[in-house]
Design a protein around this motif. Structure first.
Motif, PDB file in Angstrom:
ATOM      1  N   ILE A   1      -1.532   5.979 -18.418  1.00 37.03           N
ATOM      2  CA  ILE A   1      -0.090   6.091 -18.170  1.00 37.03           C
ATOM      3  C   ILE A   1       0.580   4.714 -18.134  1.00 37.03           C
ATOM      4  O   ILE A   1       1.782   4.616 -17.890  1.00 37.03           O
ATOM      5  N   GLY A   2      -0.208   3.668 -18.381  1.00 40.05           N
ATOM      6  CA  GLY A   2       0.348   2.315 -18.424  1.00 40.05           C
ATOM      7  C   GLY A   2       0.814   1.801 -17.083  1.00 40.05           C
ATOM      8  O   GLY A   2       1.780   1.040 -17.000  1.00 40.05           O
ATOM      9  N   ALA A   3       0.148   2.189 -15.999  1.00 40.39           N
ATOM     10  CA  ALA A   3       0.556   1.764 -14.660  1.00 40.39           C
ATOM     11  C   ALA A   3       0.409   0.252 -14.507  1.00 40.39           C
ATOM     12  O   ALA A   3      -0.582  -0.335 -14.937  1.00 40.39           O
ATOM     13  N   GLY A   4       1.411  -0.344 -13.897  1.00 44.72           N
ATOM     14  CA  GLY A   4       1.366  -1.781 -13.682  1.00 44.72           C
ATOM     15  C   GLY A   4       2.566  -2.259 -12.902  1.00 44.72           C
ATOM     16  O   GLY A   4       3.230  -1.480 -12.213  1.00 44.72           O
ATOM     17  N   ALA A   5       2.858  -3.547 -13.024  1.00 48.02           N
ATOM     18  CA  ALA A   5       4.013  -4.125 -12.342  1.00 48.02           C
ATOM     19  C   ALA A   5       5.258  -3.344 -12.767  1.00 48.02           C
ATOM     20  O   ALA A   5       5.391  -2.944 -13.915  1.00 48.02           O
ATOM     21  N   GLY A   6       6.126  -3.091 -11.832  1.00 47.66           N
ATOM     22  CA  GLY A   6       7.311  -2.287 -12.110  1.00 47.66           C
ATOM     23  C   GLY A   6       7.132  -0.835 -11.721  1.00 47.66           C
ATOM     24  O   GLY A   6       8.079  -0.055 -11.748  1.00 47.66           O
TER      25      GLY A   6
ATOM     26  N   SER B   1      -7.156   0.722  -4.601  1.00 44.64           N
ATOM     27  CA  SER B   1      -7.774  -0.475  -5.157  1.00 44.64           C
ATOM     28  C   SER B   1      -7.435  -0.641  -6.636  1.00 44.64           C
ATOM     29  O   SER B   1      -7.059  -1.733  -7.082  1.00 44.64           O
ATOM     30  N   ALA B   2      -7.531   0.452  -7.393  1.00 44.77           N
ATOM     31  CA  ALA B   2      -7.224   0.394  -8.830  1.00 44.77           C
ATOM     32  C   ALA B   2      -5.745   0.093  -9.066  1.00 44.77           C
ATOM     33  O   ALA B   2      -5.397  -0.655  -9.986  1.00 44.77           O
ATOM     34  N   ALA B   3      -4.872   0.657  -8.246  1.00 51.66           N
ATOM     35  CA  ALA B   3      -3.433   0.405  -8.392  1.00 51.66           C
ATOM     36  C   ALA B   3      -3.119  -1.066  -8.116  1.00 51.66           C
ATOM     37  O   ALA B   3      -2.378  -1.707  -8.870  1.00 51.66           O
ATOM     38  N   LEU B   4      -3.683  -1.601  -7.052  1.00 55.94           N
ATOM     39  CA  LEU B   4      -3.454  -3.012  -6.731  1.00 55.94           C
ATOM     40  C   LEU B   4      -3.982  -3.919  -7.838  1.00 55.94           C
ATOM     41  O   LEU B   4      -3.349  -4.923  -8.173  1.00 55.94           O
ATOM     42  N   ASP B   5      -5.139  -3.567  -8.412  1.00 52.79           N
ATOM     43  CA  ASP B   5      -5.698  -4.353  -9.513  1.00 52.79           C
ATOM     44  C   ASP B   5      -4.744  -4.428 -10.702  1.00 52.79           C
ATOM     45  O   ASP B   5      -4.799  -5.377 -11.489  1.00 52.79           O
ATOM     46  N   ARG B   6      -3.879  -3.433 -10.862  1.00 51.90           N
ATOM     47  CA  ARG B   6      -2.949  -3.359 -11.992  1.00 51.90           C
ATOM     48  C   ARG B   6      -1.552  -3.859 -11.643  1.00 51.90           C
ATOM     49  O   ARG B   6      -0.632  -3.741 -12.442  1.00 51.90           O
ATOM     50  N   GLY B   7      -1.369  -4.378 -10.431  1.00 48.97           N
ATOM     51  CA  GLY B   7      -0.076  -4.926 -10.038  1.00 48.97           C
ATOM     52  C   GLY B   7       0.941  -3.885  -9.613  1.00 48.97           C
ATOM     53  O   GLY B   7       2.129  -4.198  -9.478  1.00 48.97           O
ATOM     54  N   VAL B   8       0.498  -2.656  -9.383  1.00 51.46           N
ATOM     55  CA  VAL B   8       1.392  -1.599  -8.907  1.00 51.46           C
ATOM     56  C   VAL B   8       1.817  -1.937  -7.476  1.00 51.46           C
ATOM     57  O   VAL B   8       0.998  -2.385  -6.664  1.00 51.46           O
ATOM     58  N   THR B   9       3.083  -1.727  -7.149  1.00 51.74           N
ATOM     59  CA  THR B   9       3.551  -1.867  -5.768  1.00 51.74           C
ATOM     60  C   THR B   9       3.068  -0.642  -5.008  1.00 51.74           C
ATOM     61  O   THR B   9       3.433   0.483  -5.340  1.00 51.74           O
ATOM     62  N   LEU B  10       2.237  -0.864  -4.009  1.00 54.57           N
ATOM     63  CA  LEU B  10       1.570   0.246  -3.328  1.00 54.57           C
ATOM     64  C   LEU B  10       2.133   0.451  -1.933  1.00 54.57           C
ATOM     65  O   LEU B  10       2.345  -0.509  -1.188  1.00 54.57           O
ATOM     66  N   ARG B  11       2.373   1.707  -1.593  1.00 56.69           N
ATOM     67  CA  ARG B  11       2.794   2.113  -0.258  1.00 56.69           C
ATOM     68  C   ARG B  11       1.696   2.996   0.314  1.00 56.69           C
ATOM     69  O   ARG B  11       1.341   4.005  -0.296  1.00 56.69           O
ATOM     70  N   VAL B  12       1.161   2.635   1.467  1.00 54.50           N
ATOM     71  CA  VAL B  12       0.077   3.378   2.105  1.00 54.50           C
ATOM     72  C   VAL B  12       0.624   4.084   3.347  1.00 54.50           C
ATOM     73  O   VAL B  12       1.201   3.441   4.221  1.00 54.50           O
ATOM     74  N   TYR B  13       0.417   5.391   3.402  1.00 54.89           N
ATOM     75  CA  TYR B  13       0.950   6.236   4.477  1.00 54.89           C
ATOM     76  C   TYR B  13      -0.189   6.762   5.338  1.00 54.89           C
ATOM     77  O   TYR B  13      -1.178   7.281   4.821  1.00 54.89           O
ATOM     78  N   LEU B  14      -0.022   6.666   6.654  1.00 56.90           N
ATOM     79  CA  LEU B  14      -1.015   7.206   7.579  1.00 56.90           C
ATOM     80  C   LEU B  14      -0.378   8.305   8.428  1.00 56.90           C
ATOM     81  O   LEU B  14       0.743   8.144   8.915  1.00 56.90           O
ATOM     82  N   PRO B  15      -1.107   9.411   8.632  1.00 55.62           N
ATOM     83  CA  PRO B  15      -0.544  10.545   9.349  1.00 55.62           C
ATOM     84  C   PRO B  15      -0.443  10.352  10.854  1.00 55.62           C
ATOM     85  O   PRO B  15       0.281  11.090  11.532  1.00 55.62           O
ATOM     86  N   PHE B  16      -1.174   9.383  11.382  1.00 55.12           N
ATOM     87  CA  PHE B  16      -1.138   9.096  12.811  1.00 55.12           C
ATOM     88  C   PHE B  16      -1.605   7.665  13.022  1.00 55.12           C
ATOM     89  O   PHE B  16      -1.713   6.905  12.057  1.00 55.12           O
ATOM     90  N   ASP B  17      -1.873   7.281  14.258  1.00 55.13           N
ATOM     91  CA  ASP B  17      -2.198   5.875  14.554  1.00 55.13           C
ATOM     92  C   ASP B  17      -3.442   5.419  13.797  1.00 55.13           C
ATOM     93  O   ASP B  17      -4.311   6.205  13.441  1.00 55.13           O
ATOM     94  N   GLU B  18      -3.498   4.108  13.568  1.00 53.51           N
ATOM     95  CA  GLU B  18      -4.542   3.539  12.726  1.00 53.51           C
ATOM     96  C   GLU B  18      -5.951   3.764  13.279  1.00 53.51           C
ATOM     97  O   GLU B  18      -6.872   4.105  12.531  1.00 53.51           O
ATOM     98  N   GLY B  19      -6.149   3.578  14.577  1.00 53.23           N
ATOM     99  CA  GLY B  19      -7.480   3.749  15.152  1.00 53.23           C
ATOM    100  C   GLY B  19      -8.022   5.153  14.941  1.00 53.23           C
ATOM    101  O   GLY B  19      -9.177   5.338  14.534  1.00 53.23           O
ATOM    102  N   THR B  20      -7.190   6.144  15.190  1.00 51.67           N
ATOM    103  CA  THR B  20      -7.601   7.535  14.992  1.00 51.67           C
ATOM    104  C   THR B  20      -7.844   7.815  13.518  1.00 51.67           C
ATOM    105  O   THR B  20      -8.808   8.496  13.155  1.00 51.67           O
ATOM    106  N   PHE B  21      -6.989   7.274  12.664  1.00 50.51           N
ATOM    107  CA  PHE B  21      -7.152   7.496  11.225  1.00 50.51           C
ATOM    108  C   PHE B  21      -8.475   6.906  10.732  1.00 50.51           C
ATOM    109  O   PHE B  21      -9.218   7.555   9.998  1.00 50.51           O
ATOM    110  N   ILE B  22      -8.771   5.683  11.131  1.00 52.24           N
ATOM    111  CA  ILE B  22     -10.032   5.068  10.703  1.00 52.24           C
ATOM    112  C   ILE B  22     -11.215   5.903  11.176  1.00 52.24           C
ATOM    113  O   ILE B  22     -12.147   6.177  10.409  1.00 52.24           O
TER     114      ILE B  22
END
Length: 194
Positions: A46-51, A68-89
């Motif tokens: 799909i040609g994912a990359g910067a932009g 990881s693959a998105a970041l490698d291609r320069g995609v602006t990444l937004r990471v969403y967590l459903p609750f606090d980080e400790g519980t999520f991990i």
């Protein structure tokens, strides 16, 4: 994320690496490399990359492989967590082992995290945190002015173990006439064998 623009928005969801003792295989560790290559191939197709903007959570398995693959291609990444980080991990990352926790740390250090509670307030009694997180990602994806909205998923095509899984998000995107691109874990299991 309202007001942002992108060439395309790629929303991701997918199975976690199977926890030890899972009754039926869905995403065993032995197909991780095949899934990683398939995700990379889809992003390249799909040609994912910067932009472009990518949205995902950060569980062990599909989420972190996509991130990881998105970041490698320069995609602006937004990471969403459903609750606090400790519980999520504890619930969604460490079950795969320390290697996944290290990858989670690398990804979130590069992107930061958006916590559903910070955006939507505390979870209402009876609501499912994962469902709410997926719908938040979809809402944010729809708010971006983009030429294309796609959902890329790593999915066996079946209903999940509970609410808020890949099945539910696929159906929500299809209802909005979005494009769904699926990496079929059952097919990869047939390729890899036992």
């Amino acid at each position: 994320m309202t007001g942002a623009s992108a060439n395309q928005v790629v929303l991701f969801c997918g199975h976690m690496i199977d926890a030890p003792g899972r009754a039926s295989e869905r995403f065993p560790a032995r197909i991780e490399e095949l899934v990683a290559r398939a995700i990379a191939g889809e992003l390249d197709a799909i040609g994912a990359g910067a932009g472009d903007i990518g949205l995902c959570s950060a569980a062990c398995g599909g989420d972190l492989l996509f991130a990881s693959a998105a970041l490698d291609r320069g995609v602006t990444l937004r990471v969403y967590l459903p609750f606090d980080e400790g519980t999520f991990i504890e619930r969604s990352v460490a079950t795969g082992g320390e290697r996944w926790v290290a990858l989670y740390r690398r990804v979130t250090e590069a992107t930061g995290c958006i916590f559903a509670d910070d955006v939507l307030g505390p979870l209402a009694p009876g609501d499912d945190a994962f469902t709410r997180n997926n719908l938040l990602m979809l809402s944010d994806a729809e708010s971006v002015r983009a030429n294309v909205l796609r959902l890329l998923c790593v999915w066996d095509g079946k209903r999940g173990d509970g609410p808020g899984g890949t099945y539910d998000l696929v159906k929500a995107v299809e209802a909005r006439h979005g494009e769904v691109r699926r990496i079929d874990t059952e097919e990869l299991l047939r390729v890899k064998g036992p």
